[in-house]
Design a protein around this motif. Structure first.
Motif, PDB file in Angstrom:
ATOM      1  N   PHE A  73       1.882  -0.096   1.978  1.00 15.58           N
ATOM      2  CA  PHE A  73       0.650   0.689   2.004  1.00 15.58           C
ATOM      3  C   PHE A  73      -0.087   0.599   0.668  1.00 15.58           C
ATOM      4  O   PHE A  73      -1.311   0.634   0.629  1.00 15.58           O
ATOM      5  CB  PHE A  73       0.952   2.149   2.354  1.00 15.58           C
ATOM      6  CG  PHE A  73      -0.251   2.891   2.843  1.00 15.58           C
ATOM      7  CD1 PHE A  73      -0.692   2.715   4.134  1.00 15.58           C
ATOM      8  CD2 PHE A  73      -0.952   3.739   2.005  1.00 15.58           C
ATOM      9  CE1 PHE A  73      -1.821   3.380   4.600  1.00 15.58           C
ATOM     10  CE2 PHE A  73      -2.079   4.408   2.463  1.00 15.58           C
ATOM     11  CZ  PHE A  73      -2.510   4.229   3.762  1.00 15.58           C
ATOM     12  N   PHE A  74       0.669   0.473  -0.420  1.00 15.59           N
ATOM     13  CA  PHE A  74       0.018   0.282  -1.721  1.00 15.59           C
ATOM     14  C   PHE A  74      -0.774  -1.017  -1.739  1.00 15.59           C
ATOM     15  O   PHE A  74      -1.849  -1.082  -2.336  1.00 15.59           O
ATOM     16  CB  PHE A  74       1.057   0.301  -2.851  1.00 15.59           C
ATOM     17  CG  PHE A  74       1.453   1.696  -3.262  1.00 15.59           C
ATOM     18  CD1 PHE A  74       1.020   2.796  -2.554  1.00 15.59           C
ATOM     19  CD2 PHE A  74       2.256   1.901  -4.377  1.00 15.59           C
ATOM     20  CE1 PHE A  74       1.379   4.086  -2.927  1.00 15.59           C
ATOM     21  CE2 PHE A  74       2.624   3.190  -4.765  1.00 15.59           C
ATOM     22  CZ  PHE A  74       2.180   4.276  -4.037  1.00 15.59           C
ATOM     23  N   VAL A  75      -0.228  -2.045  -1.094  1.00 13.66           N
ATOM     24  CA  VAL A  75      -0.984  -3.297  -0.977  1.00 13.66           C
ATOM     25  C   VAL A  75      -2.273  -3.040  -0.195  1.00 13.66           C
ATOM     26  O   VAL A  75      -3.343  -3.533  -0.552  1.00 13.66           O
ATOM     27  CB  VAL A  75      -0.135  -4.390  -0.293  1.00 13.66           C
ATOM     28  CG1 VAL A  75      -0.978  -5.608   0.031  1.00 13.66           C
ATOM     29  CG2 VAL A  75       1.028  -4.768  -1.184  1.00 13.66           C
ATOM     30  N   LEU A 118      -2.088  -2.845  -9.421  1.00 14.71           N
ATOM     31  CA  LEU A 118      -1.390  -2.217  -8.303  1.00 14.71           C
ATOM     32  C   LEU A 118      -0.702  -3.271  -7.439  1.00 14.71           C
ATOM     33  O   LEU A 118       0.445  -3.095  -7.005  1.00 14.71           O
ATOM     34  CB  LEU A 118      -2.381  -1.409  -7.470  1.00 14.71           C
ATOM     35  CG  LEU A 118      -1.817  -0.616  -6.295  1.00 14.71           C
ATOM     36  CD1 LEU A 118      -0.794   0.389  -6.779  1.00 14.71           C
ATOM     37  CD2 LEU A 118      -2.938   0.104  -5.556  1.00 14.71           C
ATOM     38  N   LEU A 119      -1.398  -4.396  -7.245  1.00 14.71           N
ATOM     39  CA  LEU A 119      -0.836  -5.487  -6.445  1.00 14.71           C
ATOM     40  C   LEU A 119       0.406  -6.053  -7.126  1.00 14.71           C
ATOM     41  O   LEU A 119       1.433  -6.280  -6.480  1.00 14.71           O
ATOM     42  CB  LEU A 119      -1.910  -6.573  -6.288  1.00 14.71           C
ATOM     43  CG  LEU A 119      -1.974  -7.307  -4.965  1.00 14.71           C
ATOM     44  CD1 LEU A 119      -2.099  -6.346  -3.812  1.00 14.71           C
ATOM     45  CD2 LEU A 119      -3.147  -8.266  -4.976  1.00 14.71           C
ATOM     46  N   ILE A 151       8.105  -4.824  -2.057  1.00 15.40           N
ATOM     47  CA  ILE A 151       8.214  -4.831  -0.596  1.00 15.40           C
ATOM     48  C   ILE A 151       9.517  -5.496  -0.210  1.00 15.40           C
ATOM     49  O   ILE A 151       9.858  -6.564  -0.720  1.00 15.40           O
ATOM     50  CB  ILE A 151       7.025  -5.592   0.035  1.00 15.40           C
ATOM     51  CG1 ILE A 151       5.733  -4.862  -0.286  1.00 15.40           C
ATOM     52  CG2 ILE A 151       7.207  -5.720   1.536  1.00 15.40           C
ATOM     53  CD1 ILE A 151       4.496  -5.603   0.135  1.00 15.40           C
ATOM     54  N   LYS A 152      10.246  -4.841   0.708  1.00 12.32           N
ATOM     55  CA  LYS A 152      11.571  -5.355   1.083  1.00 12.32           C
ATOM     56  C   LYS A 152      11.471  -6.724   1.744  1.00 12.32           C
ATOM     57  O   LYS A 152      10.668  -6.927   2.647  1.00 12.32           O
ATOM     58  CB  LYS A 152      12.248  -4.363   2.035  1.00 12.32           C
ATOM     59  CG  LYS A 152      13.266  -3.512   1.315  1.00 12.32           C
ATOM     60  CD  LYS A 152      14.162  -2.781   2.298  1.00 12.32           C
ATOM     61  CE  LYS A 152      14.534  -1.429   1.746  1.00 12.32           C
ATOM     62  NZ  LYS A 152      13.853  -0.337   2.408  1.00 12.32           N
ATOM     63  N   GLY A 153      12.317  -7.651   1.288  1.00 12.59           N
ATOM     64  CA  GLY A 153      12.387  -8.974   1.905  1.00 12.59           C
ATOM     65  C   GLY A 153      11.091  -9.743   1.812  1.00 12.59           C
ATOM     66  O   GLY A 153      10.717 -10.458   2.732  1.00 12.59           O
ATOM     67  N   ARG A 193      -2.653  -6.972   5.844  1.00  9.66           N
ATOM     68  CA  ARG A 193      -1.541  -7.358   6.714  1.00  9.66           C
ATOM     69  C   ARG A 193      -1.038  -8.758   6.379  1.00  9.66           C
ATOM     70  O   ARG A 193       0.154  -9.010   6.360  1.00  9.66           O
ATOM     71  CB  ARG A 193      -2.004  -7.283   8.169  1.00  9.66           C
ATOM     72  CG  ARG A 193      -1.012  -7.756   9.183  1.00  9.66           C
ATOM     73  CD  ARG A 193      -1.522  -7.494  10.566  1.00  9.66           C
ATOM     74  NE  ARG A 193      -1.498  -6.078  10.874  1.00  9.66           N
ATOM     75  CZ  ARG A 193      -0.377  -5.425  11.183  1.00  9.66           C
ATOM     76  NH1 ARG A 193       0.778  -6.048  11.216  1.00  9.66           N
ATOM     77  NH2 ARG A 193      -0.423  -4.149  11.454  1.00  9.66           N
ATOM     78  N   LEU A 194      -1.992  -9.603   6.100  1.00 12.01           N
ATOM     79  CA  LEU A 194      -1.669 -10.994   5.755  1.00 12.01           C
ATOM     80  C   LEU A 194      -0.720 -11.055   4.569  1.00 12.01           C
ATOM     81  O   LEU A 194       0.210 -11.855   4.534  1.00 12.01           O
ATOM     82  CB  LEU A 194      -2.978 -11.682   5.383  1.00 12.01           C
ATOM     83  CG  LEU A 194      -3.066 -13.172   5.554  1.00 12.01           C
ATOM     84  CD1 LEU A 194      -3.467 -13.438   6.984  1.00 12.01           C
ATOM     85  CD2 LEU A 194      -4.134 -13.706   4.614  1.00 12.01           C
ATOM     86  N   LEU A 195      -0.961 -10.178   3.598  1.00  9.23           N
ATOM     87  CA  LEU A 195      -0.152 -10.221   2.394  1.00  9.23           C
ATOM     88  C   LEU A 195       1.123  -9.389   2.539  1.00  9.23           C
ATOM     89  O   LEU A 195       2.208  -9.821   2.150  1.00  9.23           O
ATOM     90  CB  LEU A 195      -0.970  -9.701   1.202  1.00  9.23           C
ATOM     91  CG  LEU A 195      -0.356  -9.907  -0.178  1.00  9.23           C
ATOM     92  CD1 LEU A 195      -0.172 -11.395  -0.445  1.00  9.23           C
ATOM     93  CD2 LEU A 195      -1.233  -9.307  -1.251  1.00  9.23           C
ATOM     94  N   ALA A 196       1.002  -8.201   3.136  1.00  3.09           N
ATOM     95  CA  ALA A 196       2.130  -7.275   3.124  1.00  3.09           C
ATOM     96  C   ALA A 196       3.065  -7.458   4.309  1.00  3.09           C
ATOM     97  O   ALA A 196       4.278  -7.263   4.189  1.00  3.09           O
ATOM     98  CB  ALA A 196       1.612  -5.836   3.091  1.00  3.09           C
TER      99      ALA A 196
END
Lengths: 304, 271
Positions: free
Chosen positions: A96-98, A163-164, A171-173, A260-263
């Protein structure tokens, strides 16, 4: 902030002068391609705005800090919420931070490049100043959309980068692949273009209404819907709302697709969104261009 | 005495009429202001769905939604758009001179203008508010008992007074610094975060929760809403109302003192 406004009005005379010289260049048959002359005009705007912002340096600094503090408060709010829940609509804390960082990228770019101009447009319609823009041998939409750059809004851009950098490795995995590095900025830019389209279309309505004072409010309330993961819009009210803001006014695409693409790149059931993002960008750009031109036909100069 | 009352009555009447000019814009603007509530409902529904337990710090999902709706009402009382910046503008442009010459007290005048402003606002906003509250009636736990309702209404009136004198005091700073718009922006952010307009203050972790208890802001949004929802009861409620009143008295004094000090500092030139 009021200071900057005054400065803007005072220096308008100077601005007009530079517009003319660049415009003259573009009429010159010996100059290079049209595209490059547009670029030249744009760079002049960028430089002018920087000079202006740097004239009121303290004001610039305070503007930057205050626009950043708003986003930091937002971040604080979500940190609080994540104390009580492991995820929101399947978005974990760092994912969500992403998402928030993506929001900040898009918003800071829109606010830096387009927001001051959209506000100015409704004022120009009211005072009849739009006449001058129409007379220039350059595309009117280009001229009124990019005349001013608000450099202080870019402060959030750098907060978003930090922040990124903070959130992505947590992020896990998570594994960063090359295509993400290229596609993420591309989709952020597409998001900016969609937001721009909504904004210029809204601003163009001031030609019909005479004045659109609550433009910023309206803009805020509409784009407010885009700041959340689209999965939260569920149920008998949520689903139509989600479809409205995906397919009719595609503001949900703006942040959801790049974030979504990134996270969460692994969930392919949403991959159609990436394709749709391109369609939505082109559609909204063309749509807003059409609205702008249509509105321009109804323009009647005010007094003068 | 009668003449003075008549003067204030005339001022009030003029201000009401001035305000009624923009009623259409007003009503639309008010209705639009509820749009963020829609996203909040979806957001908190998602949060509660994922959290598993139906209760976060004593709030159910419906409580949270009702809380947001009630803070909207409290903010309708306590927010003073343009008050501090208006004072600052009058100081900067020298318009403040007329209050030095005419036998009209600046703060009383501003208070009356604000009462008129609010009065018209409630008149016009009652429609949108009633509509939204009716549509969202299922989120509310029902009407509270009469004495709680009375305390709620009292806390709203006190929230109005607190908001007014707090922001008027902020405006007086303009006597010392001519440009206060950025200071006011920071003040606005502070109120938004710490008044409980953004979230129920209970979810703050410990050092912050005590910190917020010592600030006046929470009486401008959180407190009335919490009273209505029965989160504050008995002696705690009475204490709350007393502290709220104490803050108001404190800011009345501070506002007066800073105004006098400001007048002593002020120098006007030209006509």
């Amino acid at each position: 902030m009021r200071n900057a406004d005054c400065g803007m009005r005072n220096e308008k005379g100077g601005n007009e002068g530079t517009d003319k010289s660049s415009a003259a260049q573009s009429r010159n048959p010996h100059s290079e391609f049209r595209i490059s002359s547009y670029l030249g005009v744009f760079l002049t705007f960028v430089r002018n705005s920087l000079v202006r912002d740097m004239t009121f340096r303290t004001n610039f600094l305070i503007d930057t800090i205050s626009s950043m503090s708003w986003m930091i408060m937002n971040l604080g709010f979500y940190t609080l919420v994540y104390q009580f829940t492991p995820n929101i609509a399947d978005w974990g804390k760092y994912e969500f931070f992403v998402f928030i960082a993506t929001t900040m990228f898009v918003n800071s770019l829109v606010q830096a490049f387009f927001m001051p101009n959209a506000e100015e447009l409704s004022e120009q319609v009211r005072t009849g100043g739009l006449d001058f823009a129409l007379l220039k041998p350059i595309d009117t939409q280009f001229l009124v959309s990019l005349r001013r750059v608000s450099w202080s809004s870019l402060g959030n851009f750098f907060v978003a980068v930090l922040l990124l950098i903070y959130a992505v490795p947590r992020i896990k995995g998570f594994e960063l692949s090359l295509w993400q590095v290229f596609l993420y900025p591309a989709y952020v830019l597409m998001g900016v273009l969609i937001m721009y389209s909504v904004m210029i279309a809204l601003a163009a309505t001031s030609i019909w209404l005479g004045r659109n004072q609550s433009l910023y409010d309206f803009w805020f309330y509409i784009t407010n819907f885009s700041r959340y993961p689209m999965e939260i819009y569920e149920g008998p009210w949520g689903t139509p709302l989600r479809q409205l803001f995906t397919f009719v006014i595609p503001i949900l695409v703006v942040i959801n697709v790049p974030a979504r693409l990134l996270a969460k790149p692994l969930e392919w059931e949403h991959s159609w969104l990436a394709g749709f993002g391109i369609v939505a960008t082109l559609g909204s750009l063309l749509g807003s261009r059409w609205i702008f031109k249509w509105a321009l036909w109804s323009y009647r100069s005010a007094s003068s | 005495m009668l003449a003075r009352a008549q003067t204030w009555w005339t001022i009030l009447k003029i201000c009401v009429e001035e305000r009624l000019v923009y009623r259409g814009d007003f009503a639309l603007g008010t209705l639009m202001r509820f749009l963020p509530i829609v996203t909040q409902i979806f957001l908190w529904t998602a949060v509660f769905a994922a959290a598993g337990s139906g209760l976060i710090k004593g709030y159910t999902r419906n409580d949270v939604v009702a809380y947001y709706l009630l803070t909207m009402l409290a903010r309708a009382f306590s927010s003073m758009p343009g008050l501090a910046s208006g004072i600052a503008r009058q100081v900067r442009e020298g318009e403040i001179k007329k209050f030095l010459i005419q036998p009209i007290d600046l703060v009383t005048y501003l208070l009356l203008a604000r009462v008129a402003h609010k009065f018209v606002y409630y008149l016009v906003a009652a429609g949108p508010f009633a509509l939204v509250y009716y549509l969202c009636r299922s989120y509310f736990p029902g009407w509270p008992p009469a004495e709680v309702m009375a305390a709620f209404l009292l806390s709203l009136v006190l929230a109005f007074l607190l908001g007014f004198f707090l922001e008027a005091t902020m405006g007086m700073i303009a006597f010392w610094f001519l440009e206060v718009s950025s200071l006011l922006f920071v003040y606005m952010l502070f109120t938004f975060f710490f008044s409980g307009h953004m979230f129920p203050l209970e979810i703050l972790p410990e050092p912050w929760k005590t910190f917020v208890d010592f600030l006046p802001f929470k009486y401008m949004a959180y407190f009335p809403a919490a009273v209505f929802l029965g989160k504050v009861q008995g002696t705690e409620l009475v204490h709350g109302l007393m502290i709220q009143t104490a803050w108001i008295l404190g800011f009345i004094v501070l506002c007066r003192v800073s105004m006098q000090a400001g007048f002593n500092r002020y120098s006007g030139y030209g006509g």
